[in-house]
Scaffold this active site. Sequence first.
Site, PDB file in Angstrom:
ATOM      1  N   ASP A  10       0.851  -1.205   0.000  1.00 31.83           N
ATOM      2  CA  ASP A  10       0.000   0.000   0.000  1.00 31.83           C
ATOM      3  C   ASP A  10       0.883   1.249   0.000  1.00 31.83           C
ATOM      4  OD1 ASP A  10      -0.848   0.487   3.537  1.00 31.83           O
ATOM      5  OD2 ASP A  10       0.959  -0.350   2.616  1.00 31.83           O
ATOM      6  N   ASP A  15       6.752   1.202   1.955  1.00 29.82           N
ATOM      7  CA  ASP A  15       6.469   0.198   0.916  1.00 29.82           C
ATOM      8  C   ASP A  15       7.330   0.481  -0.316  1.00 29.82           C
ATOM      9  OD1 ASP A  15       3.858   1.060   2.375  1.00 29.82           O
ATOM     10  OD2 ASP A  15       3.408  -0.978   1.702  1.00 29.82           O
ATOM     11  N   ASN A  40      -2.602   2.629   3.455  1.00 27.43           N
ATOM     12  CA  ASN A  40      -2.103   3.997   3.710  1.00 27.43           C
ATOM     13  C   ASN A  40      -2.996   5.045   3.060  1.00 27.43           C
ATOM     14  OD1 ASN A  40       0.200   3.535   5.302  1.00 27.43           O
ATOM     15  ND2 ASN A  40       1.312   2.818   3.511  1.00 27.43           N
ATOM     16  N   THR A 126       3.050  -5.895   2.854  1.00 19.85           N
ATOM     17  CA  THR A 126       3.483  -4.723   3.629  1.00 19.85           C
ATOM     18  C   THR A 126       2.342  -3.738   3.850  1.00 19.85           C
ATOM     19  OG1 THR A 126       4.193  -3.589   1.609  1.00 19.85           O
ATOM     20  CG2 THR A 126       5.845  -4.909   2.764  1.00 19.85           C
ATOM     21  N   PHE A 166      -0.977  -0.477  12.631  1.00 20.50           N
ATOM     22  CA  PHE A 166      -1.893  -0.061  11.574  1.00 20.50           C
ATOM     23  C   PHE A 166      -2.287  -1.194  10.614  1.00 20.50           C
ATOM     24  CE2 PHE A 166      -3.990   2.870   8.808  1.00 20.50           C
ATOM     25  CZ  PHE A 166      -3.682   2.509   7.502  1.00 20.50           C
ATOM     26  N   ASN A 167      -1.338  -1.899  10.032  1.00 18.83           N
ATOM     27  CA  ASN A 167      -1.665  -2.907   9.009  1.00 18.83           C
ATOM     28  C   ASN A 167      -2.623  -3.959   9.554  1.00 18.83           C
ATOM     29  OD1 ASN A 167      -0.116  -1.771   7.012  1.00 18.83           O
ATOM     30  ND2 ASN A 167       1.670  -3.082   7.370  1.00 18.83           N
ATOM     31  N   HIS A 240       9.741   0.558   8.164  1.00 20.04           N
ATOM     32  CA  HIS A 240       8.978  -0.647   8.535  1.00 20.04           C
ATOM     33  C   HIS A 240       9.039  -1.745   7.455  1.00 20.04           C
ATOM     34  CE1 HIS A 240       6.792   1.642  11.695  1.00 20.04           C
ATOM     35  NE2 HIS A 240       6.494   2.544  10.787  1.00 20.04           N
ATOM     36  N   ASP A 241       8.451  -1.447   6.290  1.00 19.39           N
ATOM     37  CA  ASP A 241       8.210  -2.483   5.277  1.00 19.39           C
ATOM     38  C   ASP A 241       9.493  -3.047   4.682  1.00 19.39           C
ATOM     39  OD1 ASP A 241       5.309  -0.691   4.043  1.00 19.39           O
ATOM     40  OD2 ASP A 241       5.549  -2.080   5.722  1.00 19.39           O
TER      41      ASP A 241
END
Length: 315
Positions: A10, A15, A40, A126, A166-167, A240-241
């Site tokens: 996303d 990402d 996102n 992700t 969040f994810n 993060h991703d």
Amino acid sequence: MSKKIIMDCDPGHDDAIALILAGAQNSSLDILAVTTVAGNQSVEKNTKNALNVLEVMGRGDINVSVGATRPLLKPASFASEIHGDSGLDGPKLPEVPALKPTQKQAVDVIIETLKQSEEPVTLVATGPLTNIATVLIKEPNITQYIDSITIMGGGTFGNWTPTAEFNIWVDAEAAKRVFESGVRINVFGLDVTHQVLATDQVIGGFREIHNPIADFVVELLEFFKSTYKTHFNMDGGPIHDACTVLYLMEPELFTMQHTHIDIEHQSLLTYGTMSIDLNDVTNKEKNAFFATAVNVPKVWKLMNKMLASYGKNNS
Ligand code: RIB
Ligand code: CA
């Protein structure tokens, strides 16, 4: 031998960095397909961003297919405050991408790609897990074609609620279905992603690479750093991703613990919380490998190497 992957994402600044690293010339990963999901931003915006990033990478050979517009049950929720209204604020990108998505739906592309591959494929997720869960629901026998599901999500604390990341929070029902699949799941949660912060010093190192992709990543990270400062008072944006693909390239960068993970999907207070039984108090079957530590200096060393592998003209 390159590892075959499908990237469900996303984009999203982090990402985009995961895509850039996985799609680098010297990457040990072979991206068979990119699919997009609402997270996102709307799936339309996330798709536009994925197409623009692949164009910047010079990887127009990688197809993008559009996925879920919303979670399995809940309405869609976006993270505009973190990624901006476009979902990829910061760099100036074409309003209409040069590349176009396929006409096929993401879930069908994932199923077809898995079945056509001569070897098991790793699903890298992700964003919210809506597409991945839908694949498992639509085609229960598909698990035989999956090497692992490697996700950014969850953790022992939250960033969207006090306990939910969040994810997972966007689509906890989908996440629960994924963790019940019986497929090997590698989980990169906030416990490790909040250690890989792209601070001024880290971004300064990328600025010294002097190629268009590294310069693009610098622009992404400068914006990402600014929103993390505003909303979390952090001195860098957590990539993060990127942890998912960095692990797949060099597993020894991370310490993984085999454990039982379940997802809360019924509580108003703790919806989207990832329950990670690190002390094995439930004695339940271990269904996931959870990243508990990361070698941060080696992450930046590898990321620098991958970005430097892009030529002066993005190829
Ligand atoms: O919580 C971080 C996750 O949410 C990352 O995947 C980021 O891109 C957003 O999707
Ligand atoms: Ca994401």
